[in-house]
Design a protein around this motif. Structure first.
Motif, PDB file in Angstrom:
ATOM      1  N   PHE A  10       0.990  -1.093  -0.138  1.00  0.00           N
ATOM      2  CA  PHE A  10       0.047   0.106   0.112  1.00  0.00           C
ATOM      3  C   PHE A  10       0.771   1.312   0.020  1.00  0.00           C
ATOM      4  O   PHE A  10       1.826   1.242   0.650  1.00  0.00           O
ATOM      5  N   SER A  11       0.283   2.260  -0.773  1.00  0.00           N
ATOM      6  CA  SER A  11       0.995   3.808  -0.746  1.00  0.00           C
ATOM      7  C   SER A  11       2.392   3.601  -1.285  1.00  0.00           C
ATOM      8  O   SER A  11       3.351   4.450  -0.872  1.00  0.00           O
TER       9      SER A  11
ATOM     10  N   TYR B  21      -2.696  11.820  -0.912  1.00  0.00           N
ATOM     11  CA  TYR B  21      -2.565  10.259  -0.986  1.00  0.00           C
ATOM     12  C   TYR B  21      -3.992   9.646  -1.012  1.00  0.00           C
ATOM     13  O   TYR B  21      -4.996  10.201   0.308  1.00  0.00           O
TER      14      TYR B  21
ATOM     15  N   THR C 291      -6.117   6.364  -0.779  1.00  0.00           N
ATOM     16  CA  THR C 291      -5.843   4.823  -1.012  1.00  0.00           C
ATOM     17  C   THR C 291      -6.916   4.164  -1.851  1.00  0.00           C
ATOM     18  O   THR C 291      -7.938   4.941  -2.097  1.00  0.00           O
TER      19      THR C 291
ATOM     20  N   GLY D 196      -3.472  -2.038  -2.862  1.00  0.00           N
ATOM     21  CA  GLY D 196      -2.265  -2.527  -2.199  1.00  0.00           C
ATOM     22  C   GLY D 196      -2.543  -3.029  -0.766  1.00  0.00           C
ATOM     23  O   GLY D 196      -2.635  -2.013   0.001  1.00  0.00           O
ATOM     24  N   GLU D 197      -2.772  -4.155  -0.606  1.00  0.00           N
ATOM     25  CA  GLU D 197      -2.984  -4.526   0.809  1.00  0.00           C
ATOM     26  C   GLU D 197      -2.053  -4.336   1.777  1.00  0.00           C
ATOM     27  O   GLU D 197      -0.828  -4.469   1.495  1.00  0.00           O
ATOM     28  N   ASP D 198      -2.409  -4.082   3.088  1.00  0.00           N
ATOM     29  CA  ASP D 198      -1.468  -3.846   4.099  1.00  0.00           C
ATOM     30  C   ASP D 198      -0.824  -5.362   4.543  1.00  0.00           C
ATOM     31  O   ASP D 198       0.334  -5.626   4.657  1.00  0.00           O
TER      32      ASP D 198
ATOM     33  N   THR E 119      11.421   4.658  -0.413  1.00  0.00           N
ATOM     34  CA  THR E 119      11.566   5.242   0.806  1.00  0.00           C
ATOM     35  C   THR E 119      11.341   4.073   1.948  1.00  0.00           C
ATOM     36  O   THR E 119      11.404   4.366   3.182  1.00  0.00           O
ATOM     37  N   ARG E 120      10.752   2.919   1.573  1.00  0.00           N
ATOM     38  CA  ARG E 120      10.374   1.983   2.533  1.00  0.00           C
ATOM     39  C   ARG E 120      10.731   0.546   2.168  1.00  0.00           C
ATOM     40  O   ARG E 120      10.390  -0.109   1.244  1.00  0.00           O
TER      41      ARG E 120
ATOM     42  N   LYS F 173      14.909  10.599   1.697  1.00  0.00           N
ATOM     43  CA  LYS F 173      14.244   9.470   2.481  1.00  0.00           C
ATOM     44  C   LYS F 173      14.671   8.042   1.753  1.00  0.00           C
ATOM     45  O   LYS F 173      13.980   7.122   2.298  1.00  0.00           O
TER      46      LYS F 173
ATOM     47  N   VAL G  43      16.294   4.749   0.649  1.00  0.00           N
ATOM     48  CA  VAL G  43      16.785   3.702   1.530  1.00  0.00           C
ATOM     49  C   VAL G  43      17.330   2.520   0.695  1.00  0.00           C
ATOM     50  O   VAL G  43      18.022   1.566   1.275  1.00  0.00           O
TER      51      VAL G  43
END
Lengths: 356, 164
Positions: free
Chosen positions: B12-13, B32, B34, B61-63, B86-87, B122, B124
């Motif tokens: 998600f996101s 944003y 969802t 996009g499921e959690d 960034t994640r 941000k 990564v």
């Protein structure tokens, strides 16, 4: 359903039909639209043409049929017109029925809730990331603080090597240091025949001798509570009575001189015992720190000058003291009087010899 | 008429909807929103030898990616795997989704997008990791739905792959 009374069936039908804008499509085995009906207009699908392939008219159907897992439910499909439908697929012989039930309100509700939940999760993820960064930064900070603290301790140790502790403390507090000391005793001592001796034994041995002499001077300064102020060539300057005043500064420095001379006699220089020439005088001085980058704690005043002159006038192995120092020593130290002597820049001076 | 179903897959996101909007409508919104359920978009792509309509399935996009409905992918000819640069955890999510899809429908062409490349501060994902993935022969793009960087490249590449 047929077990329900007609009225109930009718009510349920109306309820769903009006509440969910039911529409249907029938798809044949060739994947063409075989039949259509219900509120297709609600979904913007009223123009679908019978007999034409469904995938060409409704993009979502591309590739979906044939579907081996019927009945099949697709929740909350947003259609091109913006309406949202729950899509139910079920089989009937070779045909597939598509049932459209409006879910726009449910989708919007679910979206609001889901949005909040994801935003919360994103915030938590971000918080965790920031916390990790913070921890890493803290760790780096801690390490550099440790390094800094080690550096500080080193600097501290170095400072204490060149300055008395109490002076170093005051210097760190950014005090200007220039103190009057009314009562101190100042000693100078050097090596007899140093220049000639150094020439004959060479630089390495000379350095070893100087090292021996100055180490002894340091060690004894600690023992008798005196401060070694500096060395000048082969000469050492030591003071008693500062930075902390003491009444017995003359006695302390006299004992210091006696033991320094003894230490010298235990070493040999150019084939002979190391002999010193020592002079002491007592009186007021000014002590202070000069310099900004290379600190030097030093003493100034007539007392210092006279002590130096007395020292240069001393005989080899002699500890020569001024009358002022002699008066302070008192009866515990028996001294030999010397003839009054003319000292450069001072005139005639009365002096004493401190025997072993 | 040549049309190909493509599924956007990712946590998600990560920017699936934004990438589709950038590609289809050339716009980007900072807000944003969802995605719930399924949203379909279409874009005609002109290739040197043919024109193809990409039917883009923007799936929620499921959690919890375990709850992803693999059956929605039926009939798809290609995948756009989307990772949020960034994640870090979203890379594993995208790869897991691909594995589940391939287990059901077999291998199919895909492009892997590390999205949000504009968020340099941000970011990564180390370059070495991206190099490793390219070493496997994967088509990997650093995209930004905000600036549009490499978005068209990625979709065009996939269009080429699914029409071969």
């Amino acid at each position: 359903m047929h077990r329900l009374p007609k009225e109930v069936r009718g009510w349920i039908y109306d309820f769903f039909y009006s509440g969910h804008s039911i529409a249907y499509l029938k798809i044949d085995a060739e994947l063409r639209v075989a039949a259509k009906g219900g509120n297709l207009d609600h979904y913007g699908l009223s123009s679908l043409r019978i007999g034409k392939p469904i995938a060409e008219q409704l993009e979502v159907m591309e590739g979906l049929l044939p579907c081996p897992e019927l009945p099949f439910h697709m929740g909350m499909l947003e259609l091109p017109g913006g309406r949202v439908a729950d899509l139910h697929f079920f089989a009937d012989d070779a045909s597939v029925w598509l049932l459209f039930l409006d879910a726009t309100a449910e989708r919007d509700n679910k979206q609001r809730l889901q949005q909040k939940a994801y935003e919360m999760t994103l915030l938590q993820e971000r918080e965790r990331q920031l916390n990790e960064q913070l921890q890493a930064t803290n760790e780096a900070l801690r390490q550099s603080q440790e390094a800094l603290s080690r550096e500080y301790q080193r600097a501290e140790a170095l400072l204490l090597n060149i300055l008395p502790a109490s002076i170093a403390e005051r210097l760190k507090a950014h005090e200007k240091i220039a103190d009057n000391h009314a009562e101190v005793s100042v000693l100078f001592a050097d090596i007899v025949g140093f220049t000639e001796g150094a020439r004959s034994v060479g630089p390495v041995t000379t350095l070893a001798i100087l090292n021996y002499f100055f180490k002894a001077a340091d060690r004894l300064a600690e023992k008798y509570g005196c401060e070694k102020i500096k060395t000048i060539g082969d000469c050492v300057m030591v003071v008693a009575g500062l930075p902390t005043a003491r009444a017995d500064h003359a006695q302390a420095l006299a004992r210091y001189a006696l033991e320094l001379r003894k230490a010298g006699s235990r070493e040999r220089f150019a084939g002979e015992p190391l002999r010193l020439r020592i002079g002491i005088h007592s009186g007021p001085i000014v002590a202070g720190v000069i310099g900004k980058r290379r600190f030097a704690y030093d003493l100034w005043g007539e007392t210092v000058n006279l002590a130096a002159r007395i020292q240069t006038s001393a005989e080899p192995d002699e500890i020569r003291i001024s009358d002022a120092t002699y008066q302070l020593l008192g009866p515990g130290f028996v001294c030999d009087p010397l003839a009054e002597t003319e000292l450069r820049g001072t005139g005639r001076v009365r002096m004493w010899r401190l025997p072993a | 008429m040549l049309q190909k179903k493509i599924c956007m897959l990712g946590g998600f996101s990560v920017g699936k909807t934004s990438l589709v909007r950038r590609f289809v409508q050339s716009i980007f919104s900072e807000t944003y929103l969802t995605t719930v359920g399924v949203k379909i978009d279409k874009k005609s792509v002109v290739l040197p030898d043919k024109t193809v309509d990409l039917i883009l399935w923007d799936l929620a996009g499921e959690d919890d990616i375990g709850s992803f409905r693999v059956s929605y992918v039926r009939g798809a000819t290609g995948l756009v795997l989307v990772v949020d640069g960034t994640r870090a955890a979203t890379l594993a999510a995208a790869l897991t989704l691909r594995e589940r899809v391939e287990a059901e429908f077999g291998a199919m062409p895909f492009v892997l997008l590390f999205n949000k490349s504009d968020l340099v501060d941000k970011w990564v994902i180390p370059d070495s990791e991206i190099d490793d993935l390219r070493q496997r022969g994967w088509q990997v793009y650093l995209t930004s739905a905000l600036t549009g960087e490499h978005v068209d490249d990625a979709f065009l590449q996939l269009a080429t792959m699914v029409t071969k």
